[in-house]
Scaffold this motif. Structure first.
Motif, short mmCIF file in Angstrom:
data_model
loop_
_atom_site.label_atom_id
_atom_site.label_comp_id
_atom_site.label_asym_id
_atom_site.label_seq_id
_atom_site.Cartn_x
_atom_site.Cartn_y
_atom_site.Cartn_z
N GLN A 316 0.82 -1.21 0.00
CA GLN A 316 0.00 0.00 0.00
C GLN A 316 0.85 1.26 0.00
O GLN A 316 0.54 2.24 -0.68
CB GLN A 316 -0.95 0.01 1.20
CG GLN A 316 -1.96 1.16 1.18
CD GLN A 316 -2.81 1.15 -0.07
OE1 GLN A 316 -3.51 0.19 -0.37
NE2 GLN A 316 -2.76 2.24 -0.84
N MET A 317 1.96 1.25 0.76
CA MET A 317 2.86 2.40 0.74
C MET A 317 3.45 2.61 -0.66
O MET A 317 3.63 3.75 -1.11
CB MET A 317 3.98 2.21 1.76
CG MET A 317 3.59 2.49 3.19
SD MET A 317 3.20 4.25 3.48
CE MET A 317 4.81 5.01 3.22
N SER A 318 3.73 1.51 -1.36
CA SER A 318 4.26 1.61 -2.73
C SER A 318 3.23 2.27 -3.64
O SER A 318 3.58 3.10 -4.50
CB SER A 318 4.62 0.23 -3.26
OG SER A 318 5.63 -0.38 -2.48
N ARG A 319 1.96 1.90 -3.49
CA ARG A 319 0.91 2.53 -4.28
C ARG A 319 0.83 4.03 -3.99
O ARG A 319 0.73 4.85 -4.91
CB ARG A 319 -0.44 1.89 -3.98
CG ARG A 319 -0.62 0.47 -4.51
CD ARG A 319 -2.04 -0.02 -4.23
NE ARG A 319 -2.22 -1.40 -4.61
CZ ARG A 319 -2.52 -1.81 -5.84
NH1 ARG A 319 -2.67 -0.90 -6.80
NH2 ARG A 319 -2.69 -3.09 -6.12
N ASP A 320 0.86 4.38 -2.71
CA ASP A 320 0.74 5.79 -2.33
C ASP A 320 1.92 6.61 -2.85
O ASP A 320 1.75 7.74 -3.33
CB ASP A 320 0.64 5.92 -0.81
CG ASP A 320 -0.67 5.36 -0.26
OD1 ASP A 320 -1.61 5.18 -1.06
OD2 ASP A 320 -0.76 5.11 0.95
N ILE A 321 3.13 6.05 -2.75
CA ILE A 321 4.32 6.75 -3.25
C ILE A 321 4.21 6.95 -4.75
O ILE A 321 4.49 8.04 -5.27
CB ILE A 321 5.59 5.95 -2.89
CG1 ILE A 321 5.88 6.05 -1.39
CG2 ILE A 321 6.80 6.47 -3.68
CD1 ILE A 321 6.97 5.12 -0.91
N ALA A 322 3.81 5.91 -5.47
CA ALA A 322 3.69 6.01 -6.93
C ALA A 322 2.66 7.08 -7.32
O ALA A 322 2.88 7.85 -8.27
CB ALA A 322 3.30 4.66 -7.52
#
Length: 592
Positions: A316-322
């Motif tokens: 989820q953090m990867s999605r938010d960063i992207a």
């Protein structure tokens, strides 16, 4: 008391408060008093009320300054994102509505000319999980994924909480998790996010609103209350909450978790769209007394395994960063803004309303998918049982490994279309199939990770009606060898591609000197000559004796720019619609 609060904070700031800063100032003071009491209770209790107000006002003033700086940062990042996307749509042929989905996910037609949010998300996910890949085998699911191996993860969670378990593998894994969590938090904040660093935050926590509601408010409150660190629950006067006060607090927490904040909203008031950059800033209010207390809670009220909780957080953090690197600190608003512009432009051009509605609806659904916005089913019970039925039907795919050999033919044809060797692909696949060390190295280098990690995140459920069904389905697929073969094929093809790119950056000193087809292919992925020059500085790594250009090698280059500072793509007169051509061509005479 509000005027006293305003005056105290203004004195700490050294200037009068602005009207917007004065809003909810009393609430800020109350929050800071509680935080000060939690930080050093003895010192706080020794203060007079005037001293407490002064200390809280000083802390609130520092928070106001930090909020102002963060606001300035977000304005700048929003302007850059808006300009970057505006430039992209101006360069793209056709209407905005025809290209807006390309910003979200690739179409694979050679005309994207941008790194999509979905591609960036997967790249970020692989970047932060490659150092964890070897721990998946040791701490991940066992017995073909049916057993989630939570027992092996217990010492890891204890190490994360600061307990020395005497288990060197758990300690090493916990250390890498801390580094990963902190790196992702910093990257998120550098792009406009605002996740504070809590001293007692050790790992992500998860629970199921479904299971909590099923238990009922009284049972949930009675279960969790003795597991909490009572020193973290303080009144404004510095004294700890009583049992009844804590129970009341937890009662409100129950309502927020189960009903997603519905009881706090004013009827008829728009929910609006809070900046995704604010995600994670909310006070994390469930403070457990230790690892064992949290593990008891997790076993009772969590749907996912402990490993799936870790992987899900990174996912989820990867999605938010992207998303914030693509659309700025408030991606929901930025996306809707451009979508509205696209709709207006299409309407002015006389586009058929049916086509506009169709394309807009597709873009909105695609955004929700990339952003990980869960779409609530109309009937959750039916959805759970339907998922279970689907999982059991997947058991019939046990023989799919046989038909999957046709994938090799497709991969070879693809390789030849790119003027690469089908033999090299097959040799890479054989290396991956025949050696545990080869597969481990591939994961450490950043390719072949998603098969294992996404499976953990997807099938990490423990308590749902479809949890066991999902595990059986996954176990059959793994037992048949399909997952194993799929991972080997991906690793073999990725190794071939990364070797080819490494060879190209060694031979060509600029992106302009590539063959026209290669140039167009890389431009379609959003690659610029500035990126190419950084790639040339990267030192290739080795996989089974083959030099490969990896993401880790590129990230280790000292001159790496911030993602949002990348220069705009210049097409230099090249044809955008040129078909994909070889990724391997003889170097021109002036190439090194």
């Amino acid at each position: 008391m509000r005027n006293d609060c305003i005056n105290a904070v203004a004195q700490a700031l050294g200037r009068p408060l602005k009207a917007i800063e004065a809003q909810k100032i009393e609430q800020r003071i109350r929050e800071q008093k509680v935080l000060l009491a939690n930080k050093d209770r003895a010192a706080y209790l020794g203060m007079s009320e005037a001293q407490r107000l002064q200390a809280a006002a000083k802390a609130a003033a520092e928070q106001i300054k930090a909020d102002a700086l963060k606001k300035q940062q977000r304005i700048g990042l929003t302007i850059l994102a808006n300009q970057r996307l505006s430039d992209y749509f101006e360069r793209q042929p056709g209407a905005i509505l025809d290209s807006i989905d390309r910003v979200l996910a690739p179409r694979f037609d050679g005309q994207d000319h941008i790194q999509s949010a979905e591609t960036k998300y997967r790249a970020v996910f692989n970047e932060y999980t490659r150092s964890l890949s070897d721990a998946i085998d040791a701490f991940g699911p066992k017995l073909l994924g049916i057993l989630q191996n939570d027992a092996a993860m217990v010492p890891v969670f204890r190490e994360l909480r600061g307990t020395d378990t005497g288990n060197p593998e758990a300690k090493a894994f916990a250390g890498r998790l801390r580094e990963t969590f902190e790196a992702m938090r910093n990257r998120f904040n550098n792009n406009g996010g605002m996740i504070g660093k809590l001293e007692d935050w050790a790992h992500p926590q998860t629970h199921s609103s479904y299971l909590i509601f099923k238990a009922g408010k009284a049972e949930w409150v009675d279960f969790i209350r003795p597991l909490l660190d009572r020193s973290r629950y303080t009144r404004e006067d510095g004294m700890r909450m009583s049992d009844s006060e804590l129970s009341e607090f937890l009662s409100h927490a129950y309502d927020s978790i189960v009903y997603d904040g519905a009881l706090k909203r004013t009827p008829g008031q728009s929910r609006g769209s809070a900046a995704r950059a604010n995600r994670g800033r909310e006070h994390r209010q469930l403070h457990f007394s230790g690892a064992d207390a949290y593990l008891r809670y997790h076993a009772r009220f969590a749907e996912k395994s402990l490993m799936a909780t870790i992987v899900g957080h990174v996912n989820q953090m990867s999605r938010d960063i992207a998303l914030i690197e693509t659309f700025g600190p408030n991606p929901d608003l930025m996306f809707r803004t451009f979508l509205d512009k696209a709709e207006q432009e299409a309407a002015q051009a006389g586009t058929a309303p049916e086509r506009i509605h169709k394309q807009r609806g597709f873009a909105e659904r695609l955004y929700d998918e990339v952003a990980g916005n869960g779409m609530q089913p109309g009937n959750e019970t039916l959805a759970r049982w339907a998922s279970a039925v689907r999982s059991y039907l997947n058991v019939r795919l046990g023989s799919a490994v046989i038909t999957s050999f046709a994938d090799d033919a497709t991969a070879i044809v693809t390789a030849r279309a790119l003027n690469m060797s089908g033999t090299d692909y097959l040799l890479g696949q054989i290396k991956a199939l025949g050696s545990d060390e080869a597969r481990r190295q591939a994961r450490a280098l950043g390719f072949g990770l998603d098969t294992a990690l996404f499976a953990i995140d997807r099938f990490g459920q423990e308590n749902l009606v479809n949890g066991f069904a999902a595990k059986v389905s996954g176990a059959v697929i793994r037992a048949s060898g399909l997952s194993f073969m799929t991972e080997a094929r991906r690793q073999g093809f990725a190794a071939m591609m990364m070797h080819q790119l490494g060879d190209m950056v060694r031979r060509y000193d600029s992106l302009e000197k590539l063959d026209g087809g290669d140039h167009s292919l890389l431009l379609a992925k959003g690659i610029t000559d500035a990126d190419w020059q950084i790639w040339r500085q990267a030192k290739p790594e080795e996989w089974q004796g083959t030099p490969v250009l990896t993401a880790r090698a590129i990230l280790n280059v000292e001159a790496m720019p911030k993602p949002y500072n990348r220069p705009p793509i210049s097409f230099r007169g090249r044809s955008w619609k040129k078909s994909a051509m070889p990724l391997s061509n003889p170097a021109p005479a002036n190439a090194r």
